[in-house]
Design a protein around this motif. Structure first.
Motif, PDB file in Angstrom:
ATOM      1  N   LYS A  80       0.829  -1.195   0.000  1.00 43.83           N
ATOM      2  CA  LYS A  80       0.000   0.000   0.000  1.00 43.83           C
ATOM      3  C   LYS A  80       0.867   1.249   0.000  1.00 43.83           C
ATOM      4  N   ALA A  81       0.453   2.215  -0.808  1.00 46.74           N
ATOM      5  CA  ALA A  81       1.154   3.498  -0.867  1.00 46.74           C
ATOM      6  C   ALA A  81       0.169   4.624  -0.593  1.00 46.74           C
ATOM      7  N   VAL A  82       0.623   5.628   0.138  1.00 43.59           N
ATOM      8  CA  VAL A  82      -0.152   6.845   0.386  1.00 43.59           C
ATOM      9  C   VAL A  82       0.783   8.031   0.187  1.00 43.59           C
ATOM     10  N   MET A  83       0.227   9.135  -0.245  1.00 47.54           N
ATOM     11  CA  MET A  83       1.031  10.331  -0.444  1.00 47.54           C
ATOM     12  C   MET A  83       1.612  10.785   0.895  1.00 47.54           C
ATOM     13  N   ALA A  84       2.840  11.263   0.849  1.00 45.22           N
ATOM     14  CA  ALA A  84       3.492  11.789   2.050  1.00 45.22           C
ATOM     15  C   ALA A  84       2.931  13.170   2.365  1.00 45.22           C
ATOM     16  N   ASP A  85       2.905  13.500   3.625  1.00 48.18           N
ATOM     17  CA  ASP A  85       2.504  14.818   4.073  1.00 48.18           C
ATOM     18  C   ASP A  85       3.470  15.854   3.500  1.00 48.18           C
ATOM     19  N   GLY A  86       2.948  17.016   3.102  1.00 51.48           N
ATOM     20  CA  GLY A  86       3.775  18.067   2.520  1.00 51.48           C
ATOM     21  C   GLY A  86       4.910  18.521   3.418  1.00 51.48           C
ATOM     22  N   ALA A  87       4.627  18.675   4.706  1.00 49.87           N
ATOM     23  CA  ALA A  87       5.669  19.110   5.642  1.00 49.87           C
ATOM     24  C   ALA A  87       6.774  18.058   5.739  1.00 49.87           C
ATOM     25  N   LEU A  88       6.409  16.791   5.723  1.00 49.30           N
ATOM     26  CA  LEU A  88       7.406  15.720   5.758  1.00 49.30           C
ATOM     27  C   LEU A  88       8.244  15.751   4.483  1.00 49.30           C
ATOM     28  N   ALA A  89       7.583  15.933   3.335  1.00 47.88           N
ATOM     29  CA  ALA A  89       8.303  15.996   2.063  1.00 47.88           C
ATOM     30  C   ALA A  89       9.331  17.124   2.083  1.00 47.88           C
ATOM     31  N   GLU A  90       8.944  18.264   2.607  1.00 42.09           N
ATOM     32  CA  GLU A  90       9.875  19.397   2.689  1.00 42.09           C
ATOM     33  C   GLU A  90      11.029  19.091   3.636  1.00 42.09           C
ATOM     34  N   ARG A  91      10.722  18.483   4.757  1.00 44.07           N
ATOM     35  CA  ARG A  91      11.746  18.165   5.750  1.00 44.07           C
ATOM     36  C   ARG A  91      12.750  17.138   5.206  1.00 44.07           C
ATOM     37  N   LEU A  92      12.266  16.106   4.540  1.00 49.41           N
ATOM     38  CA  LEU A  92      13.152  15.053   4.034  1.00 49.41           C
ATOM     39  C   LEU A  92      14.006  15.510   2.859  1.00 49.41           C
ATOM     40  N   THR A  93      13.446  16.380   2.024  1.00 49.54           N
ATOM     41  CA  THR A  93      14.167  16.789   0.815  1.00 49.54           C
ATOM     42  C   THR A  93      14.973  18.067   0.985  1.00 49.54           C
ATOM     43  N   GLY A  94      14.527  18.942   1.885  1.00 50.65           N
ATOM     44  CA  GLY A  94      15.181  20.238   2.027  1.00 50.65           C
ATOM     45  C   GLY A  94      14.666  21.269   1.044  1.00 50.65           C
ATOM     46  N   TYR A  95      13.623  20.932   0.323  1.00 55.09           N
ATOM     47  CA  TYR A  95      13.034  21.830  -0.670  1.00 55.09           C
ATOM     48  C   TYR A  95      11.600  22.182  -0.278  1.00 55.09           C
ATOM     49  N   VAL A  96      11.094  23.289  -0.833  1.00 54.10           N
ATOM     50  CA  VAL A  96       9.697  23.660  -0.612  1.00 54.10           C
ATOM     51  C   VAL A  96       8.824  22.994  -1.664  1.00 54.10           C
ATOM     52  N   LEU A  97       7.564  22.775  -1.323  1.00 51.14           N
ATOM     53  CA  LEU A  97       6.622  22.212  -2.291  1.00 51.14           C
ATOM     54  C   LEU A  97       6.608  23.080  -3.538  1.00 51.14           C
ATOM     55  N   GLY A  98       6.562  22.434  -4.676  1.00 50.43           N
ATOM     56  CA  GLY A  98       6.620  23.155  -5.940  1.00 50.43           C
ATOM     57  C   GLY A  98       8.043  23.371  -6.408  1.00 50.43           C
ATOM     58  N   GLY A  99       8.993  23.058  -5.557  1.00 48.74           N
ATOM     59  CA  GLY A  99      10.404  23.198  -5.907  1.00 48.74           C
ATOM     60  C   GLY A  99      11.196  21.959  -5.533  1.00 48.74           C
ATOM     61  N   ILE A 100      10.501  20.869  -5.228  1.00 47.95           N
ATOM     62  CA  ILE A 100      11.189  19.641  -4.830  1.00 47.95           C
ATOM     63  C   ILE A 100      11.851  19.015  -6.051  1.00 47.95           C
TER      64      ILE A 100
END
Length: 155
Positions: A80-100
């Motif tokens: 099963k896959a679910v989309m990651a939370d936006g804040a988590l995505a930013e934290r893990l990547t170091g980028y802002v949403l729309g710029g990951i």
């Protein structure tokens, strides 16, 4: 320079940067990039993060398509896959949403690139900030990230 550009330079691959004026009111960052750069939407890829059975994965699909979460789970060997939370995505990547960007992320995560990328000589993706895209060959992206091709996109 962004960490994505630095990663491309360090990797020694051929790439080109494309800059445009980002509109903060744009409804879709990826579609805005395609429009502003006069590109077909199937050549511009968005970078998404999803959780597959407790493991975060990076998935890239064309900006005019959606990520098929079941297909990602299959590709990653999960159930099963679910989309990651936006804040988590930013934290893990170091980028802002729309710029990951898939390049130069803070934490290296497994990357899955939609198989449609293989039809193109080059593809475009975020270079680490809104309004900046990096163009490179799909094979070079996969080599830099350790990523793999898989059918991931749906209408």
């Amino acid at each position: 320079m962004t960490p994505a550009v630095k990663a491309a330079e360090k990797g020694g691959v051929r790439f080109r940067l494309h800059e445009y004026q980002h509109d903060p009111q744009a409804e879709s960052y990826g579609l805005e990039a395609a429009e502003r750069l006069s590109l077909p939407a199937d050549r511009v890829f968005k970078t998404l993060l999803a959780d597959v059975d407790g493991r975060t994965q990076v998935a890239m699909v064309p900006v005019d398509r959606s990520l098929d979460l079941k297909a990602l789970a299959r590709a990653a060997g999960g159930k099963k896959a679910v989309m990651a939370d936006g804040a988590l995505a930013e934290r893990l990547t170091g980028y802002v949403l729309g710029g990951i960007s898939p390049l130069g992320q803070k934490k290296r995560l497994p990357l899955w690139l939609d198989a449609s990328a293989d039809r193109h000589e080059t593809l475009y993706m975020s270079a680490g900030r809104r309004g900046l895209e990096i163009e490179m060959a799909p094979a070079d992206l996969l080599a830099l990230t350790g990523g793999r091709l898989a059918p991931l996109a749906r209408q």
